[in-house]
Design a protein around this motif. Sequence first.
Motif, PDB file in Angstrom:
ATOM      1  N   LEU A   8       0.829  -1.209   0.000  1.00 59.22           N
ATOM      2  CA  LEU A   8       0.000   0.000   0.000  1.00 59.22           C
ATOM      3  C   LEU A   8       0.862   1.258   0.000  1.00 59.22           C
ATOM      4  CD1 LEU A   8      -2.885  -0.964   2.452  1.00 59.22           C
ATOM      5  CD2 LEU A   8      -2.948  -0.869  -0.047  1.00 59.22           C
ATOM      6  N   ASP A   9       1.972   1.227   0.731  1.00 63.78           N
ATOM      7  CA  ASP A   9       2.873   2.382   0.739  1.00 63.78           C
ATOM      8  C   ASP A   9       3.481   2.593  -0.652  1.00 63.78           C
ATOM      9  OD1 ASP A   9       2.356   2.767   3.394  1.00 63.78           O
ATOM     10  OD2 ASP A   9       4.191   1.793   4.109  1.00 63.78           O
ATOM     11  N   ALA A  10       3.811   1.488  -1.320  1.00 55.80           N
ATOM     12  CA  ALA A  10       4.344   1.578  -2.677  1.00 55.80           C
ATOM     13  C   ALA A  10       3.300   2.172  -3.615  1.00 55.80           C
ATOM     14  CB  ALA A  10       4.771   0.198  -3.164  1.00 55.80           C
ATOM     15  N   PHE A  11       2.085   1.704  -3.476  1.00 50.19           N
ATOM     16  CA  PHE A  11       0.988   2.229  -4.305  1.00 50.19           C
ATOM     17  C   PHE A  11       0.797   3.727  -4.063  1.00 50.19           C
ATOM     18  CE2 PHE A  11      -3.436   3.600  -4.227  1.00 50.19           C
ATOM     19  CZ  PHE A  11      -3.761   3.478  -5.568  1.00 50.19           C
ATOM     20  N   MET A  12       0.757   4.127  -2.785  1.00 50.27           N
ATOM     21  CA  MET A  12       0.549   5.536  -2.455  1.00 50.27           C
ATOM     22  C   MET A  12       1.654   6.414  -3.034  1.00 50.27           C
ATOM     23  SD  MET A  12      -2.054   6.751  -0.745  1.00 50.27           S
ATOM     24  CE  MET A  12      -1.497   8.071   0.315  1.00 50.27           C
ATOM     25  N   ALA A  13       2.885   5.958  -2.941  1.00 49.82           N
ATOM     26  CA  ALA A  13       4.009   6.744  -3.447  1.00 49.82           C
ATOM     27  C   ALA A  13       3.875   6.977  -4.948  1.00 49.82           C
ATOM     28  CB  ALA A  13       5.323   6.042  -3.126  1.00 49.82           C
ATOM     29  N   ILE A  14       3.502   5.932  -5.680  1.00 54.84           N
ATOM     30  CA  ILE A  14       3.349   6.077  -7.136  1.00 54.84           C
ATOM     31  C   ILE A  14       2.136   6.936  -7.459  1.00 54.84           C
ATOM     32  CG2 ILE A  14       2.998   4.849  -9.314  1.00 54.84           C
ATOM     33  CD1 ILE A  14       4.376   2.433  -7.977  1.00 54.84           C
ATOM     34  N   ALA A  15       1.056   6.751  -6.717  1.00 57.01           N
ATOM     35  CA  ALA A  15      -0.165   7.529  -6.952  1.00 57.01           C
ATOM     36  C   ALA A  15       0.082   9.020  -6.739  1.00 57.01           C
ATOM     37  CB  ALA A  15      -1.284   7.037  -6.043  1.00 57.01           C
ATOM     38  N   LEU A  16       0.923   9.363  -5.793  1.00 53.82           N
ATOM     39  CA  LEU A  16       1.191  10.764  -5.503  1.00 53.82           C
ATOM     40  C   LEU A  16       2.189  11.368  -6.484  1.00 53.82           C
ATOM     41  CD1 LEU A  16       1.355  10.655  -1.602  1.00 53.82           C
ATOM     42  CD2 LEU A  16      -0.508  11.495  -3.030  1.00 53.82           C
ATOM     43  N   HIS A  17       3.212  10.587  -6.871  1.00 55.88           N
ATOM     44  CA  HIS A  17       4.244  11.106  -7.774  1.00 55.88           C
ATOM     45  C   HIS A  17       3.913  10.863  -9.249  1.00 55.88           C
ATOM     46  CE1 HIS A  17       7.213  12.160  -4.697  1.00 55.88           C
ATOM     47  NE2 HIS A  17       6.892  11.047  -4.066  1.00 55.88           N
ATOM     48  N   LEU A  18       3.090   9.823  -9.517  1.00 56.51           N
ATOM     49  CA  LEU A  18       2.803   9.391 -10.886  1.00 56.51           C
ATOM     50  C   LEU A  18       4.095   9.180 -11.672  1.00 56.51           C
ATOM     51  CD1 LEU A  18      -0.360  11.522 -11.763  1.00 56.51           C
ATOM     52  CD2 LEU A  18      -0.246   9.136 -11.050  1.00 56.51           C
ATOM     53  N   ASN A  19       5.058   8.624 -10.961  1.00 55.17           N
ATOM     54  CA  ASN A  19       6.372   8.369 -11.550  1.00 55.17           C
ATOM     55  C   ASN A  19       7.057   7.299 -10.702  1.00 55.17           C
ATOM     56  OD1 ASN A  19       9.431   8.841 -11.676  1.00 55.17           O
ATOM     57  ND2 ASN A  19       8.700  10.056 -13.418  1.00 55.17           N
ATOM     58  N   PHE A  20       7.433   6.181 -11.323  1.00 55.01           N
ATOM     59  CA  PHE A  20       8.013   5.071 -10.577  1.00 55.01           C
ATOM     60  C   PHE A  20       9.378   5.435  -9.998  1.00 55.01           C
ATOM     61  CE2 PHE A  20       4.573   2.705 -12.209  1.00 55.01           C
ATOM     62  CZ  PHE A  20       4.544   1.459 -11.590  1.00 55.01           C
ATOM     63  N   THR A  21      10.174   6.160 -10.751  1.00 56.39           N
ATOM     64  CA  THR A  21      11.510   6.520 -10.278  1.00 56.39           C
ATOM     65  C   THR A  21      11.441   7.420  -9.044  1.00 56.39           C
ATOM     66  OG1 THR A  21      12.384   6.372 -12.539  1.00 56.39           O
ATOM     67  CG2 THR A  21      13.712   7.568 -10.914  1.00 56.39           C
ATOM     68  N   LYS A  22      10.621   8.464  -9.125  1.00 59.25           N
ATOM     69  CA  LYS A  22      10.474   9.382  -7.984  1.00 59.25           C
ATOM     70  C   LYS A  22       9.868   8.669  -6.782  1.00 59.25           C
ATOM     71  CE  LYS A  22      10.025  13.611 -10.747  1.00 59.25           C
ATOM     72  NZ  LYS A  22       9.123  14.735 -11.115  1.00 59.25           N
ATOM     73  N   ALA A  23       8.911   7.765  -7.031  1.00 64.09           N
ATOM     74  CA  ALA A  23       8.291   7.017  -5.937  1.00 64.09           C
ATOM     75  C   ALA A  23       9.312   6.126  -5.237  1.00 64.09           C
ATOM     76  CB  ALA A  23       7.130   6.184  -6.471  1.00 64.09           C
ATOM     77  N   ALA A  24      10.158   5.467  -6.017  1.00 61.28           N
ATOM     78  CA  ALA A  24      11.190   4.596  -5.442  1.00 61.28           C
ATOM     79  C   ALA A  24      12.159   5.408  -4.590  1.00 61.28           C
ATOM     80  CB  ALA A  24      11.931   3.859  -6.551  1.00 61.28           C
ATOM     81  N   ILE A  25      12.560   6.581  -5.068  1.00 59.23           N
ATOM     82  CA  ILE A  25      13.467   7.449  -4.310  1.00 59.23           C
ATOM     83  C   ILE A  25      12.821   7.884  -3.001  1.00 59.23           C
ATOM     84  CG2 ILE A  25      14.615   9.699  -4.312  1.00 59.23           C
ATOM     85  CD1 ILE A  25      15.012   9.337  -7.336  1.00 59.23           C
ATOM     86  N   SER A  26      11.517   8.242  -3.055  1.00 60.19           N
ATOM     87  CA  SER A  26      10.835   8.706  -1.847  1.00 60.19           C
ATOM     88  C   SER A  26      10.743   7.621  -0.782  1.00 60.19           C
ATOM     89  CB  SER A  26       9.428   9.205  -2.195  1.00 60.19           C
ATOM     90  OG  SER A  26       8.568   8.125  -2.539  1.00 60.19           O
ATOM     91  N   LEU A  27      10.733   6.342  -1.201  1.00 59.53           N
ATOM     92  CA  LEU A  27      10.650   5.219  -0.263  1.00 59.53           C
ATOM     93  C   LEU A  27      12.017   4.609   0.043  1.00 59.53           C
ATOM     94  CD1 LEU A  27       7.506   3.357  -1.685  1.00 59.53           C
ATOM     95  CD2 LEU A  27       7.619   4.804   0.351  1.00 59.53           C
TER      96      LEU A  27
END
Length: 277
Positions: A8-27
């Motif tokens: 769910l945290d992974a999903f939320m990060a992508i949903a907020l950034h709409l970018n897999f790279t930025k989401a991965a960095i944020s987590l």
Amino acid sequence: MSLPSLQLDAFMAIALHLNFTKAAISLSVTQSALSQRISQLEKKLGLLFIRTTKNVRLTTLGNQLLRYCRNRTALENEFLGQISTNTKNSLNGIIRMAGTSTALRFLILPALKQFLIQNPYVKLELLEQELRELPIALETNQADFIVSNQCINKKYINSSKIGKESYVLVKSNQYTDEVKDIYLDHDIEDETTGLFLKNQRIPISCWRQHYLDNIHLIIEAVKLGIGRAVLPCQILNQEPTLQRVKGMKALNVPLYLMYYKQEYYNPLQQSVLKIFR
């Protein structure tokens, strides 16, 4: 079936950034690990994201899950706030509302003023949108509440009338050489002027228009005598160089507060609803 927090945290990060790279960095995880978590989640639930070479966007199911995640986060924040020594017995969280610039300025902010002063741990996020963009802001979870004069008639959305805007025709009181048959609007899809002119005792069916994108440019253009504009009457109190055109009937437009139906509304959401009821 369970929904693990990591997924769910992974999903939320992508949903907020709409970018897999930025989401991965944020987590602080690799993009491969992030993709694997989303793949596992989609095997359970179905397709959550539409991926193209240019962008990532949520599916209808993805938007539903995002609403669930936001409620989950709100409940978590509510609990943490209740046990925190700093915010105990105080409301906390984020009020996210979207509306037109005039609705936010003349209705939403005055209504929330005292509540925000009394609840310093509550954060306010206002999103200015065109009328046609407001349903999208709600559907894509950019806002939890929207205020619009166009009611959304869907069974899963609550709507309540919370006020009205009274539109009048305004002109400059400094320039006598103004162009009287030019009307200033946001863009070609802005229907306000057309509705106002058709609402007159003798409807006006032919006029010329300039499009100036936002309310601030429209006001400045009216001041300069470039044309006239149909605006909420409250603006006249703020702009002494403008005056109402006499003999034109006001157009009264209802304003609705809209939000998703759900079984539970946290104390902050309940407070917002109480204010506008």
